[in-house]
Design a protein around this motif. Structure first.
Motif, PDB file in Angstrom:
ATOM      1  N   HIS A 149      38.640 103.486 130.537  1.00  0.00           N
ATOM      2  CA  HIS A 149      37.343 102.819 130.665  1.00  0.00           C
ATOM      3  C   HIS A 149      36.308 103.622 129.868  1.00  0.00           C
ATOM      4  CE1 HIS A 149      38.652 100.092 133.932  1.00  0.00           C
ATOM      5  NE2 HIS A 149      39.475 101.083 134.225  1.00  0.00           N
ATOM      6  N   GLU A 150      35.658 102.943 128.953  1.00  0.00           N
ATOM      7  CA  GLU A 150      34.699 103.613 128.097  1.00  0.00           C
ATOM      8  C   GLU A 150      33.427 103.949 128.874  1.00  0.00           C
ATOM      9  OE1 GLU A 150      35.295 104.625 125.127  1.00  0.00           O
ATOM     10  OE2 GLU A 150      37.273 103.690 124.997  1.00  0.00           O
ATOM     11  N   PRO A 151      32.800 105.094 128.584  1.00  0.00           N
ATOM     12  CA  PRO A 151      31.561 105.446 129.288  1.00  0.00           C
ATOM     13  C   PRO A 151      30.411 104.529 128.900  1.00  0.00           C
ATOM     14  CG  PRO A 151      32.008 107.009 127.523  1.00  0.00           C
ATOM     15  CD  PRO A 151      33.211 106.123 127.610  1.00  0.00           C
ATOM     16  N   PHE A 152      29.485 104.327 129.822  1.00  0.00           N
ATOM     17  CA  PHE A 152      28.309 103.518 129.530  1.00  0.00           C
ATOM     18  C   PHE A 152      27.166 103.969 130.427  1.00  0.00           C
ATOM     19  CE2 PHE A 152      30.312 101.313 133.047  1.00  0.00           C
ATOM     20  CZ  PHE A 152      29.245 100.886 133.835  1.00  0.00           C
ATOM     21  N   GLN A 153      25.960 103.665 129.975  1.00  0.00           N
ATOM     22  CA  GLN A 153      24.754 103.943 130.742  1.00  0.00           C
ATOM     23  C   GLN A 153      24.291 102.653 131.408  1.00  0.00           C
ATOM     24  OE1 GLN A 153      23.179 106.718 131.506  1.00  0.00           O
ATOM     25  NE2 GLN A 153      21.580 105.648 132.633  1.00  0.00           N
ATOM     26  N   PRO A 154      24.204 102.606 132.743  1.00  0.00           N
ATOM     27  CA  PRO A 154      23.796 101.364 133.409  1.00  0.00           C
ATOM     28  C   PRO A 154      22.462 100.848 132.899  1.00  0.00           C
ATOM     29  CG  PRO A 154      24.632 102.958 135.008  1.00  0.00           C
ATOM     30  CD  PRO A 154      24.517 103.681 133.702  1.00  0.00           C
ATOM     31  N   SER A 155      22.364  99.535 132.790  1.00  0.00           N
ATOM     32  CA  SER A 155      21.124  98.821 132.427  1.00  0.00           C
ATOM     33  C   SER A 155      20.670  99.080 130.995  1.00  0.00           C
ATOM     34  CB  SER A 155      19.981  99.177 133.389  1.00  0.00           C
ATOM     35  OG  SER A 155      20.313  98.816 134.709  1.00  0.00           O
ATOM     36  N   SER A 156      21.580  99.529 130.126  1.00  0.00           N
ATOM     37  CA  SER A 156      21.217  99.718 128.719  1.00  0.00           C
ATOM     38  C   SER A 156      21.953  98.688 127.870  1.00  0.00           C
ATOM     39  CB  SER A 156      21.563 101.131 128.252  1.00  0.00           C
ATOM     40  OG  SER A 156      22.962 101.330 128.258  1.00  0.00           O
ATOM     41  N   THR A 157      21.470  98.456 126.658  1.00  0.00           N
ATOM     42  CA  THR A 157      22.064  97.478 125.754  1.00  0.00           C
ATOM     43  C   THR A 157      22.398  98.152 124.428  1.00  0.00           C
ATOM     44  OG1 THR A 157      19.944  96.788 124.782  1.00  0.00           O
ATOM     45  CG2 THR A 157      20.663  95.675 126.804  1.00  0.00           C
ATOM     46  N   PRO A 158      23.298  97.567 123.639  1.00  0.00           N
ATOM     47  CA  PRO A 158      23.587  98.122 122.313  1.00  0.00           C
ATOM     48  C   PRO A 158      22.473  97.816 121.325  1.00  0.00           C
ATOM     49  CG  PRO A 158      24.867  96.143 122.673  1.00  0.00           C
ATOM     50  CD  PRO A 158      24.174  96.441 123.964  1.00  0.00           C
ATOM     51  N   TRP A 159      22.553  98.448 120.154  1.00  0.00           N
ATOM     52  CA  TRP A 159      21.568  98.208 119.094  1.00  0.00           C
ATOM     53  C   TRP A 159      21.702  96.783 118.564  1.00  0.00           C
ATOM     54  CZ3 TRP A 159      17.647 101.332 118.066  1.00  0.00           C
ATOM     55  CH2 TRP A 159      17.747 102.689 118.378  1.00  0.00           C
ATOM     56  N   LYS A 160      20.575  96.177 118.294  1.00  0.00           N
ATOM     57  CA  LYS A 160      20.532  94.888 117.624  1.00  0.00           C
ATOM     58  C   LYS A 160      19.213  94.796 116.879  1.00  0.00           C
ATOM     59  CE  LYS A 160      20.968  89.908 118.283  1.00  0.00           C
ATOM     60  NZ  LYS A 160      21.168  88.813 119.252  1.00  0.00           N
ATOM     61  N   SER A 161      19.318  94.630 115.556  1.00  0.00           N
ATOM     62  CA  SER A 161      18.122  94.563 114.705  1.00  0.00           C
ATOM     63  C   SER A 161      17.226  95.774 114.926  1.00  0.00           C
ATOM     64  CB  SER A 161      17.346  93.262 114.950  1.00  0.00           C
ATOM     65  OG  SER A 161      18.150  92.143 114.666  1.00  0.00           O
ATOM     66  N   GLU A 162      17.868  96.957 115.030  1.00  0.00           N
ATOM     67  CA  GLU A 162      17.175  98.242 115.125  1.00  0.00           C
ATOM     68  C   GLU A 162      16.416  98.419 116.432  1.00  0.00           C
ATOM     69  OE1 GLU A 162      14.788  98.500 111.657  1.00  0.00           O
ATOM     70  OE2 GLU A 162      16.494  98.628 110.280  1.00  0.00           O
ATOM     71  N   ARG A 163      16.742  97.611 117.458  1.00  0.00           N
ATOM     72  CA  ARG A 163      16.121  97.761 118.764  1.00  0.00           C
ATOM     73  C   ARG A 163      17.198  97.757 119.838  1.00  0.00           C
ATOM     74  NH1 ARG A 163      10.564  94.164 119.086  1.00  0.00           N
ATOM     75  NH2 ARG A 163       9.802  94.588 116.995  1.00  0.00           N
ATOM     76  N   ARG A 164      16.864  98.386 120.961  1.00  0.00           N
ATOM     77  CA  ARG A 164      17.753  98.329 122.115  1.00  0.00           C
ATOM     78  C   ARG A 164      16.972  98.714 123.363  1.00  0.00           C
ATOM     79  NH1 ARG A 164      21.448 103.667 122.808  1.00  0.00           N
ATOM     80  NH2 ARG A 164      21.904 102.471 124.683  1.00  0.00           N
ATOM     81  N   TYR A 165      17.433  98.200 124.486  1.00  0.00           N
ATOM     82  CA  TYR A 165      16.893  98.615 125.776  1.00  0.00           C
ATOM     83  C   TYR A 165      17.652  99.852 126.236  1.00  0.00           C
ATOM     84  CZ  TYR A 165      14.425  94.151 126.283  1.00  0.00           C
ATOM     85  OH  TYR A 165      13.579  93.086 126.113  1.00  0.00           O
ATOM     86  N   LEU A 166      16.909 100.888 126.593  1.00  0.00           N
ATOM     87  CA  LEU A 166      17.521 102.062 127.203  1.00  0.00           C
ATOM     88  C   LEU A 166      17.638 101.893 128.715  1.00  0.00           C
ATOM     89  CD1 LEU A 166      15.726 104.958 125.273  1.00  0.00           C
ATOM     90  CD2 LEU A 166      17.935 103.889 124.777  1.00  0.00           C
ATOM     91  N   CYS A 167      16.748 101.113 129.303  1.00  0.00           N
ATOM     92  CA  CYS A 167      16.779 100.873 130.741  1.00  0.00           C
ATOM     93  C   CYS A 167      16.003  99.590 131.024  1.00  0.00           C
ATOM     94  CB  CYS A 167      16.163 102.048 131.513  1.00  0.00           C
ATOM     95  SG  CYS A 167      16.106 101.825 133.300  1.00  0.00           S
ATOM     96  N   LEU A 168      16.510  98.805 131.985  1.00  0.00           N
ATOM     97  CA  LEU A 168      15.838  97.567 132.342  1.00  0.00           C
ATOM     98  C   LEU A 168      16.110  97.318 133.821  1.00  0.00           C
ATOM     99  CD1 LEU A 168      15.934  94.376 130.116  1.00  0.00           C
ATOM    100  CD2 LEU A 168      15.726  94.245 132.577  1.00  0.00           C
ATOM    101  N   ASN A 169      15.064  97.415 134.671  1.00  0.00           N
ATOM    102  CA  ASN A 169      15.250  97.227 136.104  1.00  0.00           C
ATOM    103  C   ASN A 169      14.018  96.570 136.719  1.00  0.00           C
ATOM    104  OD1 ASN A 169      13.340  99.322 136.369  1.00  0.00           O
ATOM    105  ND2 ASN A 169      14.931 100.879 136.584  1.00  0.00           N
ATOM    106  N   MET A 170      13.907  96.615 138.044  1.00  0.00           N
ATOM    107  CA  MET A 170      12.823  95.926 138.734  1.00  0.00           C
ATOM    108  C   MET A 170      11.499  96.662 138.639  1.00  0.00           C
ATOM    109  SD  MET A 170      14.229  93.188 139.738  1.00  0.00           S
ATOM    110  CE  MET A 170      13.019  92.500 140.863  1.00  0.00           C
ATOM    111  N   VAL A 171      11.516  97.911 138.194  1.00  0.00           N
ATOM    112  CA  VAL A 171      10.275  98.661 138.013  1.00  0.00           C
ATOM    113  C   VAL A 171       9.658  98.358 136.661  1.00  0.00           C
ATOM    114  CG1 VAL A 171       9.244 100.971 137.899  1.00  0.00           C
ATOM    115  CG2 VAL A 171      11.052 100.471 139.562  1.00  0.00           C
TER     116      VAL A 171
END
Length: 820
Positions: free
Chosen positions: A402-424
């Motif tokens: 199982h590859e490691p991942f950071q919860p609530s993060s997304t991969p790069w797309k068009s030079e942008r990505r979410y590092l974290c996305l939650n209810m806060v």
């Protein structure tokens, strides 16, 4: 695309322009890429339409492993795509001038990038910040090629007509040899003429095209010219060349409109095919098939490329490279052919070569059987090759992890990505080339103030809660900077104090977590590092199973997921450990996450009430029940997003998990095949928990919601009962570990009332059918409160079930006696 209708026929796949083709190493897929902005992913031996992956325009390079697709383009980028998800996974590297070619190391861990710059970059697939730079070239670079057996040996074809051979075993790459006078000088880097070298599969030499249209073999020992494949294309330039998987044949394409198949041993032509403008060739890893692409944007599958009479040679193990000095002593023992021995016995003509027992111990294969060394032992040969004519092929088993991942993060797309996305709120970053720009925004803009900053550390992980924001960055080997944690509190009763801490050299951060009490960092060494919110280290321990996959935290609890033992399917099990770091107490140790075969965890988090939850790749949300008691924990599905009514009525959608609490699943709905949220940020959606008990009933599009929320069918009532019981169990488990206040007692009482209410309604339905008397009595045994039995007696009498009413009364009397 290998059906009879598509064989030997040019298929239009891209707009006119240089088109490339390659196979995945397992031979399952082949990919084409061209001057337009798409990758086409074809399944071998299938008539299904290809998958389409969006990429940059004017693509110049293509490589593939079993898990990833790599592309380069004239927009100066090299991108990595996921084979499983058919989407962009990350931007590997950016150059200052257009890229021209890429090559993938044999283990799939490094990508070499040739560009119009005078340097070549070699980038780690796992950690793109790990980069080698090859600087000995004096001009721009046209092609790169890794050695097939030695991943740290790389050949660079330069536009000045020189071939540079590098050894990458140290941080400072070493130039092993500069080979001049073989390939032609290239005035235009974008020209179709090829200066690409192709390593022989046995690794002892490489083939290179010459300015006269021939192909020369250069050995790896003395870097001298050996045999040549001459006059195959007249004086026309070579546009591409490729060895068969075992090195027995060489395919070349030229500007003369010919594809030529050569026998490697004698350098003779065994087949010619007339196809114009061919610029890319690829052999299937196991079949007698060549797929090629043209500068017209077309490709073609060429079955039976090697004529039938030569096919047995194609099935042999790895063949030796065609060198002038070939002898038994110069060929590695593992690929050396065993010479036949002459026999005067006429029986041998019928029985074949069974060997001569008289010289059984003779050194007929050069392995040193007859000459013991100084210790009296017969020395063996080094295991540099995996197969030979007298050996079964040897394949090193590598389990799937199982590859490691950071919860609530997304991969790069068009030079942008979410590092974290939650209810806060959410943290996102923008790649500016030399640095990143990080922005932190909040849903409650009255209480918190958004901010952004210039990020020179290139943070790739983040966590956000009501107290602060946590960042992590990988080590920068170029500058010698180690991996780092950075915490920025929102506000404190003193002056706001930010802090950073560095990890030891060679250790990088796999995943991070932030709670209201602690900061957690899991690292590549298998360490779990726990800090207070202001940087005091309080725990450091190593996980029993590694590599670590991810982590999450809530108050004093830390959940760590890691790879465990390998199952019969060759895949590592996903294990979890749950600890109370404040009390230094292990609640669950290396238990299994309940995933089906081939499933993975997409997100891991704690619910609003503080229960661990996992959202898997099949769209099932699992909650961990009884996790405070060692050995009693179990994963319970509280929602299967595949069953949602919107899927049934409106087509397939993906659901990006955000949070869960109070029986509600908060998510982002993704449409049009998207797997990750993008900008602008979509709105959150909410769905109530619904345990998978039966097939959902589809609701017509545009139908009005019923004004009453009361369920009346048996399925709805059973759903209400089981879900309410699950949520009440989670609530009572939590209540047993703390002092209850008035709100807690009221909430538990409401939960019990809701369960009994659903059971009473089920009892009413059962009483309507005389054959369901036993079921009705069972329902009465599930009531949470004794007073509900009095109501059940009234229900039974209402429907004239006097016998049932008597049995319910007896049940009530038994409960009274037990209480006394």
């Amino acid at each position: 695309m290998s059906s009879a209708t598509n064989l030997n026929r040019l298929i239009f796949a891209h707009t006119p322009g240089r088109t490339l083709v390659t196979y995945s190493p397992d031979g399952r897929y082949f990919y084409t890429i061209g001057s337009n902005n798409i990758i086409r992913k074809f399944t071998v031996a299938s008539d299904d339409d290809p998958q389409i992956l969006d990429t940059a325009e004017e693509n110049t390079g293509l490589a593939a492993s079993n898990k990833h697709i790599f592309t380069s383009s004239e927009d100066c980028t090299v991108s990595c795509f996921s084979v499983e998800h058919n989407s962009l996974e990350k931007l590997l590297v950016r150059t200052t001038l257009p890229t021209r070619d890429i090559a993938l190391s044999p283990d799939g861990e490094w990508v070499a990038v040739a560009s119009d710059e005078t340097v070549v970059k070699v980038v780690s697939v796992e950690t793109p910040s790990r980069t080698f730079t090859l600087r000995e070239q004096s001009n721009s670079n046209k092609h790169v090629a890794f050695h097939p057996l030695i991943k740290y040996l790389l050949a660079v074809s330069c536009t000045d007509g020189s071939i540079y051979i590098y050894n990458l075993t140290s941080m400072e790459p070493e130039l092993v040899k500069k080979v001049d006078g073989v390939i032609s000088r290239i005035q235009d880097p974008a020209a179709e003429a090829s200066a690409k070298i192709a390593w022989c599969p046995d690794g002892r030499a490489f083939a290179a095209p010459t300015p006269t249209g021939d192909v020369i073999i250069i050995d790896r020992q003395k870097w001298e010219r050996q045999r040549s494949f001459a006059s195959g294309h007249g004086a026309s330039e070579i546009t591409d060349l490729a060895w068969s998987p075992n090195g027995a044949f060489l395919a070349t394409a030229g500007k003369d409109g010919k594809i030529v198949i050569w026998e490697s041993k004698n350098q003779t032509i065994i087949a010619r095919y007339d196809y114009k403008n061919v610029c890319s060739l690829a052999w299937h890893p196991t079949d007698n098939t060549i797929t090629f692409a043209t500068s017209d944007g077309t490709f073609c599958i060429l079955p039976s490329a090697v004529p039938t009479e030569h096919v047995p040679v194609l099935r042999l193990p790895t063949c030796p490279a065609p060198l002038l000095s070939d002898s038994l002593a110069s060929i590695p023992a593992e690929i050396r052919p065993r010479p036949p021995r002459a026999s005067s016995n006429p029986v041998d003509s019928f029985l074949g070569d069974l060997g001569d027992d008289d010289d059984f111990i003779s050194d007929d294969d050069g392995a040193g059987y007859a000459e013991p060394n100084a210790n009296g032992k017969r020395p063996g040969t080094p295991l540099e090759h995996t197969s030979g004519p007298n050996k079964r092929p040897f394949t090193l088993f590598r389990p799937e992890i199982h590859e490691p991942f950071q919860p609530s993060s997304t991969p790069w797309k068009s030079e942008r990505r979410y590092l974290c996305l939650n209810m806060v709120g959410f943290v996102w970053t923008l790649d500016q080339g030399t640095h990143h720009t990080v922005t932190v925004e909040f849903h409650d803009r009255e209480q918190y103030r958004a901010f952004h900053f210039t990020d020179t550390f290139l943070y790739d992980k983040a966590c956000l809660n009501e107290n602060g924001t946590l960042f992590a960055c990988p080590p920068n080997e170029r500058n010698g900077e180690p991996a780092m944690l950075y915490y920025r509190p929102h506000e404190t009763w003193t002056k706001r104090v930010e802090w950073r801490t560095s990890l030891p050299d060679g250790e990088y951060i796999v995943a991070i977590a932030l709670s209201e009490n602690h900061i957690v960092a899991c690292t590549s060494n298998g360490y779990v590092r726990v800090y207070t919110l202001f940087g005091v280290p309080i725990r450091l321990y190593r996980q029993k199973y590694a590599p670590i996959v991810t982590c999450a935290s809530f108050r004093d609890y830390v959940l760590v997921l890691g790879n465990g033992p390998v199952g019969a399917d060759g895949r590592a099990q996903l294990l979890y450990t749950l600890e109370n770091v404040k009390r230094d107490e292990t609640l669950q140790s290396n238990d299994v996450v309940a995933l089906r075969d081939a499933e993975t965890a997409r997100n891991v988090f704690f619910s609003e009430e503080g229960d661990p939850m996992v959202y898997d790749s099949e769209g099932v949300l699992l909650v961990l029940m009884h996790w405070r008691e060692m050995g009693q924990a179990k994963w319970v599905p509280v929602l299967d997003t595949r069953r949602l009514e919107k899927i049934r009525a409106g087509g397939k959608r993906e659901y990006w998990p955000v949070a869960a609490g109070q029986g509600i699943f908060h998510c982002i709905i993704l449409k049009n095949g998207e797997e990750h949220p993008y900008f602008p940020r979509p709105m959150f959606s909410e769905f109530p928990f619904e345990m998978p008990l039966s097939n959902p009933k589809p609701k017509p599009e545009g139908s009005e919601e019923t004004s009453s929320s009361e369920p009346f069918t048996t399925d709805d009532l059973e759903q209400t009962y089981l879900l309410s019981s699950t949520l009440l169990t989670l609530q009572t488990d939590s209540a047993s570990n703390r002092v209850l206040d008035a709100d807690d007692r009221i909430s538990i009482a409401k939960g019990e009332n809701g369960i009994d209410r659903a059971l009473l309604q089920l009892l009413m339905l059962a009483c309507k059918d005389e054959a369901m008397g036993e079921r009705a009595l069972e329902i009465c045994g599930l009531f949470k409160q004794k007073r509900t039995l009095d109501m059940a007696v009234k229900v039974a009498l209402k429907y004239e079930r006097t016998v049932l009413a008597g049995k319910i009364a007896e049940l009530r009397d038994e409960m009274d006696m037990e209480e006394e």
